[in-house]
Design an enzyme around this catalytic site. Sequence first.
Site, PDB file in Angstrom:
ATOM      1  N   PRO A  77       0.828  -1.208   0.000  1.00 29.04           N
ATOM      2  CG  PRO A  77       0.051  -0.978   2.192  1.00 29.04           C
ATOM      3  CD  PRO A  77       0.761  -1.928   1.279  1.00 29.04           C
ATOM      4  CB  VAL A  79      -0.469   7.640   0.790  1.00 21.60           C
ATOM      5  CG1 VAL A  79      -1.322   8.889   0.591  1.00 21.60           C
ATOM      6  CG2 VAL A  79      -0.841   6.942   2.092  1.00 21.60           C
ATOM      7  CD  GLN A 131      -2.900  -0.084   4.635  1.00 21.39           C
ATOM      8  OE1 GLN A 131      -2.515   1.023   4.287  1.00 21.39           O
ATOM      9  NE2 GLN A 131      -2.063  -1.059   4.972  1.00 21.39           N
ATOM     10  CB  CYS A 160       0.855   5.011   8.580  1.00 18.85           C
ATOM     11  SG  CYS A 160       1.297   6.638   7.920  1.00 18.85           S
ATOM     12  CE  LYS A 199       2.779  -2.883   4.566  1.00 18.96           C
ATOM     13  NZ  LYS A 199       3.660  -1.917   5.223  1.00 18.96           N
ATOM     14  CG  HIS A 227       7.725  -1.842   7.143  1.00 15.52           C
ATOM     15  ND1 HIS A 227       7.301  -0.861   6.274  1.00 15.52           N
ATOM     16  CD2 HIS A 227       9.081  -1.766   7.168  1.00 15.52           C
ATOM     17  CE1 HIS A 227       8.359  -0.226   5.800  1.00 15.52           C
ATOM     18  NE2 HIS A 227       9.442  -0.753   6.331  1.00 15.52           N
ATOM     19  CG  ASN A 262      15.821  -4.685   3.694  1.00 20.73           C
ATOM     20  OD1 ASN A 262      15.596  -3.498   3.852  1.00 20.73           O
ATOM     21  ND2 ASN A 262      16.425  -5.431   4.615  1.00 20.73           N
TER      22      ASN A 262
END
Length: 416
Positions: A77, A79, A131, A160, A199, A227, A262
């Site tokens: 995702p 933005v 999302q 985020c 997430k 993440h 990565n």
Amino acid sequence: MKPKPKPFSFLSHSHIHNNHLISFLGTKPYLLMAQTPTSPDSIQPQQSNLSLTGDSRVERAWAHWTNLGRPKLIVAPMVDNSELPFRLLCRKYGAQAAYTPMLHSRIFSETEKYRNEEFTTCKEDRPLFVQFCANDPDVLLEAARRVEPYCDYVDINLGCPQRIAKRGNYGAFLMDNLPLVKSLVEKLALNLQVPVSCKIRLFPKLEDTLKYARMLEEAGCLLLAVHGRTRDEKDGSKFRADWKAIKAVKDAVRIPVLANGNIRHMDDVKDCLEETGVEGVLSAETLLENPALFAGFRTAEWVSGCEGAFVDGKLDQADLLIEYLKLCEKYPVPWRIIRSHVHKLLGDWFSLQPHIREDFNKQYKLTFEFLYDMVDRLRDTGTRIPLYLKDTQMEPIESLHRSVQLSSNEHLEVQS
């Protein structure tokens, strides 16, 4: 004359009639699909995630993932960047699933214009994660019910790290309020038919991350994307994602897990899958510069110093931009999004021809004619920056996926 295809976009419930979904651009109606999707207000869960036992929820998580084909190469995702035309471009070049950009659940629930502009999809756009960011379970559920018929997961953004998320009390800043996070997941798990995914980012302490992941699983999350950086590690160029921490999360839960961080080329995909044991990988920033990443192409930055011989892949970012623009003509999106993609795709080209970049930046109002002409001007200067393939990859693109794709006949056992 064959009618021009249109994307699906949301309207108020009063626009959903009988056996067709009709949408409007201006005053012209168009037919989107022949079968009526379930009306969001009529959705009643047949059996919620939380009404199942722990083992049954895990079985459902894996059955759903298997039914989707167990995608491994996924558009993260972003933005204003993972919108429908870009998702479709990435899918053409190997992406097997994709996330929408983060949508604000309250604005999505309240504002028809926001829904129509910020969420569009089409039948080729699956598997799809939609999302949302949220901090109110009821508002999140209202938004989720509107997209439930058109996606494969409703995803909660818990990762985020940006300042706007702190001001709005969502994303990674909900890590400071785990009871609220749990209530968000439970609300969706109890009331949706489509699975809930989350997430997340890492806590500074690994054990806190593992407790967090287990809590989400127990709350009804059926897929977890991790993440591999903390909330404070915003700059991916400065902080390497922690694949060992992602592996620890994978080992701590029984639901499918995806890794984010990565992923710059297909060698990274292979290494990440092997080192973490996850079901798939997400890529974000690298895809913006190279939407053909999952087809094995890479920019010159990731050729020097890498093992193996590389050759011109007979594809470049200007080619990809032209394909993207054609998709935008077919599936309209706001010009601010197109402008952003132009800068990402042609950044290196503009550095060689700054006068063309200046002309682009001066354009207050863009047109497709101007953009196509701009690409021609770049080519007329003799500028070309190729994307590269490994010498052994100059064969059908499908072969690039053999090392990361499970056999369609392989039985996937539920983890105990």
